[in-house]
Scaffold this active site. Structure first.
Site, mmCIF file in Angstrom:
data_model
loop_
_atom_site.group_PDB
_atom_site.id
_atom_site.type_symbol
_atom_site.label_atom_id
_atom_site.label_comp_id
_atom_site.label_asym_id
_atom_site.label_seq_id
_atom_site.Cartn_x
_atom_site.Cartn_y
_atom_site.Cartn_z
ATOM 1 C CG LEU A 225 -1.952 -1.094 1.371
ATOM 2 C CD1 LEU A 225 -2.687 -0.942 2.698
ATOM 3 C CD2 LEU A 225 -2.923 -1.083 0.211
ATOM 4 C CG ASP A 226 0.335 4.485 -2.798
ATOM 5 O OD1 ASP A 226 1.112 3.665 -3.321
ATOM 6 O OD2 ASP A 226 -0.497 5.147 -3.437
ATOM 7 C CG MET A 227 4.259 6.501 3.965
ATOM 8 S SD MET A 227 5.740 7.527 4.036
ATOM 9 C CE MET A 227 5.107 9.052 3.314
ATOM 10 C CB THR B 232 -3.026 3.920 0.998
ATOM 11 O OG1 THR B 232 -2.940 4.756 -0.150
ATOM 12 C CG2 THR B 232 -4.330 3.146 0.955
#
Length: 376
Positions: free
Chosen positions: A223-225, A227
């Site tokens: 996951l994106d940082m 998110t």
């Protein structure tokens, strides 16, 4: 008797034609070699001119790079070649030094002015591939401006470099599900999935410390940082391989909850936009129909409140920043996710959460569905 005679004549004719063919091939081979030699002789001055042109172009480019010199607050001056050689000896990209920020800082230093603050915003329509909203502020590009501004800002007191601060410090990493084979966590927002360049604290390092006997890469997906939400990890190479296969075959289903900074017109639909990394603005992504990888998202509107829209995203593919780009791009929903500092406007957080995941357990074969509601 006549038959034997005819066969003998045919054999003689065949032998004669064979030697004729051999002589003809030899003549053509000699002719082609002579023509190729003549062609090479004619091409020599052309090759020489091309070489000379390349050398003159390189010399001219080198002169241009050396003529572009930049001051900093200490009065030090460096040209483009010096600045980019410190970045690994790369050639300065086309257009380096032409942006507004270096020119404004150069003007200030030349006139003994002290820069107090600087911010750049986009004015006008967005390019077809990128996401640029009229009136939104965007950071300078990394590939062209980072080496230049890194030098030009020397001598000016700056705030702390946020890229070197650990955003996960003091945050817990809740475990939603765990057995002998897999582990699922609820990753907080502003928490790295894997170690970064300056920060090692991440989902990977914490789970590796918790499960010292685990083997393999563990991280099945990221996951994106910014998110939050559910992340699946494997405790062995075999389990990791099995789960990765489910992702590749698109058998793992995920649902994301997001709040959009606006109200898109339709209530549901599909977004299909090919994505690739923006080479000048990593890690940003751009829509590219020539080199982009297919990326597909299904979505539906849930509710509208105070001009913002809560939606559910169902990604079919899993490209970097897929949901963020599909939301913000004019060919997508044309409505950025609230708090998206790359494709929209900064807020207290990115309002994007991986709320549910369904997969087949690699050992038992049972289907597992896990859900965690967002904190927004």
């Amino acid at each position: 008797m006549n038959t034997i005679k005819i066969l003998g004549q045919l054999e003689e004719e065949s032998i004669r034609q064979h030697y004729e063919m051999k002589k003809t091939k030899q003549r053509w081979k000699e002719l082609i070699l002579a023509l190729e030699a003549e062609k090479e002789k004619m091409e020599e001055p052309i090759i020489a001119l091309k070489t000379k042109r390349r050398q003159m172009s390189a010399a001219l480019q080198k002169g241009l790079f050396e003529s572009y010199s930049f001051l900093n607050a200490k009065g030090q001056r460096k040209d483009l070649l010096e600045l980019f050689s410190s970045e690994g000896g790369i050639t300065p990209p086309s257009g380096a030094g032409e942006c507004a920020a270096p020119k404004l800082l150069q003007f200030a230093y030349q006139h003994k002015l002290k820069p107090l603050a600087l911010a750049e915003f986009w004015w006008g329509p967005s390019p077809p591939s990128e996401i640029r909203k009229h009136g939104y502020f965007y950071p300078s590009c990394r590939s062209k401006c980072l080496p230049i501004l890194g030098h030009m800002l020397e001598g000016i007191p700056l705030g702390a470099d946020s890229t070197k601060e650990n955003p996960a410090e003091g945050k817990d990493l809740p475990i939603v599900f765990e057995d002998d084979h897999i582990i699922v966590v609820n990753k907080p927002a502003e928490f790295l999935s894997v170690p970064g360049k300056n920060i090692t604290d991440s989902v990977y390092t914490r789970i590796a410390a918790k499960c010292p006997d685990a083997t393999g890469p563990m991280i099945v997906h990221r996951l994106d940082m910014s998110t939050s939400g559910l992340m699946l990890l494997a405790k062995s190479k075999e389990v990791h391989r099995h789960l990765q296969s489910q992702f590749l075959k698109r058998r793992i289903k995920k649902t994301y909850v997001a709040v959009l900074d606006g109200e898109p017109n339709p209530g549901r639909g599909e977004i299909n936009l090919p994505l690739r990394v923006d080479l000048d603005h990593r890690p940003r992504q751009v829509v590219c129909y020539k080199y982009g990888k297919p990326s597909i998202t299904h979505w539906e509107k849930v509710s509208v409140h105070n001009g913002c829209t809560r939606v559910h995203f169902y990604p079919i593919t899993g490209r970097t920043h897929q949901l963020r780009v599909h939301a913000a791009h004019t060919l997508g929903l044309n409505t950025p996710i609230l708090g998206d500092d790359l494709y929209g406007k900064r807020a207290e957080r990115l309002y994007l959460h991986a709320a549910s995941i369904s997969f087949q357990h690699p050992i038992s074969g049972n289907m597992i569905t896990l859900e965690v509601a967002p904190e927004f």
